[in-house]
Design a protein around this motif. Structure first.
Motif, PDB file in Angstrom:
ATOM      1  N   GLU A 104     -18.369   6.741   6.099  1.00  0.00           N
ATOM      2  CA  GLU A 104     -19.328   6.448   7.434  1.00  0.00           C
ATOM      3  C   GLU A 104     -20.818   6.371   6.543  1.00  0.00           C
ATOM      4  O   GLU A 104     -21.635   5.874   7.092  1.00  0.00           O
ATOM      5  N   HIS A 107     -21.379   2.534   6.159  1.00  0.00           N
ATOM      6  CA  HIS A 107     -21.717   2.396   7.333  1.00  0.00           C
ATOM      7  C   HIS A 107     -23.445   2.371   8.111  1.00  0.00           C
ATOM      8  O   HIS A 107     -24.027   1.605   8.430  1.00  0.00           O
ATOM      9  N   ALA A 108     -23.446   3.349   7.656  1.00  0.00           N
ATOM     10  CA  ALA A 108     -24.834   4.204   7.883  1.00  0.00           C
ATOM     11  C   ALA A 108     -25.931   3.876   7.017  1.00  0.00           C
ATOM     12  O   ALA A 108     -27.175   3.912   7.524  1.00  0.00           O
ATOM     13  N   SER A 110     -26.061   0.390   5.801  1.00  0.00           N
ATOM     14  CA  SER A 110     -25.993  -0.362   5.748  1.00  0.00           C
ATOM     15  C   SER A 110     -26.478  -0.576   7.272  1.00  0.00           C
ATOM     16  O   SER A 110     -27.704  -1.590   7.467  1.00  0.00           O
ATOM     17  N   ASP A 111     -25.906   0.110   8.465  1.00  0.00           N
ATOM     18  CA  ASP A 111     -27.674   0.198   9.439  1.00  0.00           C
ATOM     19  C   ASP A 111     -28.695   0.149   9.054  1.00  0.00           C
ATOM     20  O   ASP A 111     -29.264  -0.323  10.035  1.00  0.00           O
ATOM     21  N   ALA A 112     -28.917   1.009   8.600  1.00  0.00           N
ATOM     22  CA  ALA A 112     -30.787   1.365   8.200  1.00  0.00           C
ATOM     23  C   ALA A 112     -30.867   0.328   7.170  1.00  0.00           C
ATOM     24  O   ALA A 112     -31.911   0.721   6.776  1.00  0.00           O
ATOM     25  N   GLY A 113     -30.368  -0.504   7.028  1.00  0.00           N
ATOM     26  CA  GLY A 113     -30.891  -1.738   5.944  1.00  0.00           C
ATOM     27  C   GLY A 113     -30.560  -1.753   4.674  1.00  0.00           C
ATOM     28  O   GLY A 113     -31.497  -2.328   4.050  1.00  0.00           O
ATOM     29  N   SER A 136     -14.264  -1.407   5.509  1.00  0.00           N
ATOM     30  CA  SER A 136     -15.509  -1.262   5.802  1.00  0.00           C
ATOM     31  C   SER A 136     -16.157  -2.622   5.371  1.00  0.00           C
ATOM     32  O   SER A 136     -17.327  -2.711   5.213  1.00  0.00           O
ATOM     33  N   ASP A 138     -17.345  -5.391   6.747  1.00  0.00           N
ATOM     34  CA  ASP A 138     -18.312  -5.477   7.701  1.00  0.00           C
ATOM     35  C   ASP A 138     -20.149  -4.813   7.300  1.00  0.00           C
ATOM     36  O   ASP A 138     -20.662  -5.106   7.567  1.00  0.00           O
ATOM     37  N   ALA A 139     -19.870  -3.321   6.225  1.00  0.00           N
ATOM     38  CA  ALA A 139     -21.168  -3.333   6.045  1.00  0.00           C
ATOM     39  C   ALA A 139     -21.456  -3.608   3.891  1.00  0.00           C
ATOM     40  O   ALA A 139     -22.426  -2.536   4.292  1.00  0.00           O
ATOM     41  N   HIS A 141     -22.584  -5.667   1.450  1.00  0.00           N
ATOM     42  CA  HIS A 141     -23.199  -6.579   1.053  1.00  0.00           C
ATOM     43  C   HIS A 141     -22.712  -7.882   0.236  1.00  0.00           C
ATOM     44  O   HIS A 141     -22.792  -9.152   0.126  1.00  0.00           O
ATOM     45  N   GLU A 226     -29.263  11.435   5.419  1.00  0.00           N
ATOM     46  CA  GLU A 226     -29.382  11.797   7.464  1.00  0.00           C
ATOM     47  C   GLU A 226     -31.086  12.570   7.906  1.00  0.00           C
ATOM     48  O   GLU A 226     -31.713  12.518   8.504  1.00  0.00           O
TER      49      GLU A 226
END
Length: 232
Positions: A104, A107-108, A110-113, A136, A138-139, A141, A226
């Motif tokens: 988690e 991904h969090a 990565s989703d935040a850039g 993971s 896809d998360a 770099h 978060e």
């Protein structure tokens, strides 16, 4: 406000452009499998080593680990013990699991850039197993492996390679690891580091090594990330 609390407020403000992660003991619950594999290997070569001593060396460059644990007998037993460790560890990989919040958190970020880089000197074969456990890709770099450096932690080489692949300066990144060696390697690369206790190392030791803050696990790091983002 205590000094450690002051430092903690700077972790995500501003958010780093990249977060570098150790894997073993930080994202995947593998440290004690490594301890068991090394203990069995040393026993097999006729040089038993107490498990607590092995645990204290997990995360070190493997040559340094062997020097520390075999001493004058490293030339006689080192190569065979290393091969046996790999054999015993591979046989136990079905027991590997992601640590709480690890997937988690990746991904969090990565989703935040944030660019997520796995900064490990694990052999390619072990890395592929660990990547499969995390599931993971896809998360991520970028990743590193033992092919990228001659000497692993606490030398900063693997951290510098990870920074290069992230495309950021040390001042724009953060390192997350579970071992004293992780924190020391990050410091030598002029990179701020966060410790997690999932590798079995105490908060005090991680802080003494230079950690900005220590969390129980990746889930606690995620909660802090978060929370800070919500406050901004």
């Amino acid at each position: 406000m205590a000094p450690t609390e002051q430092r903690a407020t700077t972790l995500w403000s501003p958010a780093p452009k990249a977060v570098l992660f150790d894997i073993d003991g930080t994202l995947v619950d593998s440290n004690y499998l490594h301890v068991d594999a090394w203990a069995r290997a040393f026993e097999k070569v006729g040089h038993p080593v107490e498990s607590w001593r092995i645990h204290r060396s997990i995360g070190l460059d493997s040559d340094r680990l062997l020097d520390a644990l075999l001493g004058d007998e490293v030339d006689e037993f080192g190569d065979r013990a290393k091969d046996l460790h790999s054999e015993f560890y591979r046989a136990s990989t079905g027991r590997l699991r992601p640590l709480p919040g690890a997937v988690e958190l990746l991904h969090a970020l990565s989703d935040a850039g944030v660019r997520v880089v796995l900064a490990t000197s694990a052999p390619k074969e072990e890395l592929e197993i660990l990547l499969g456990v995390l599931d993971s890709d896809d998360a991520l770099h970028a990743t590193t492996s033992s092919d990228d450096v001659g000497t692993a932690k606490p030398e900063p080489d693997i951290v510098n390679v990870a920074l290069e692949r992230a495309g950021v300066d040390a001042s724009e990144a953060l390192f997350v690891g579970d071992a004293v060696w992780d924190i020391e390697a990050a410091a030598r690369a002029s990179l701020g580091a966060v410790g997690v206790r999932t590798g079995g190392i105490s908060s005090g030791e991680l802080m003494d090594a230079g950690a900005l803050q220590v969390f129980d696990d990746a889930a606690a790091v995620l909660a802090d990330f978060e929370s800070r983002r919500a406050d901004q």
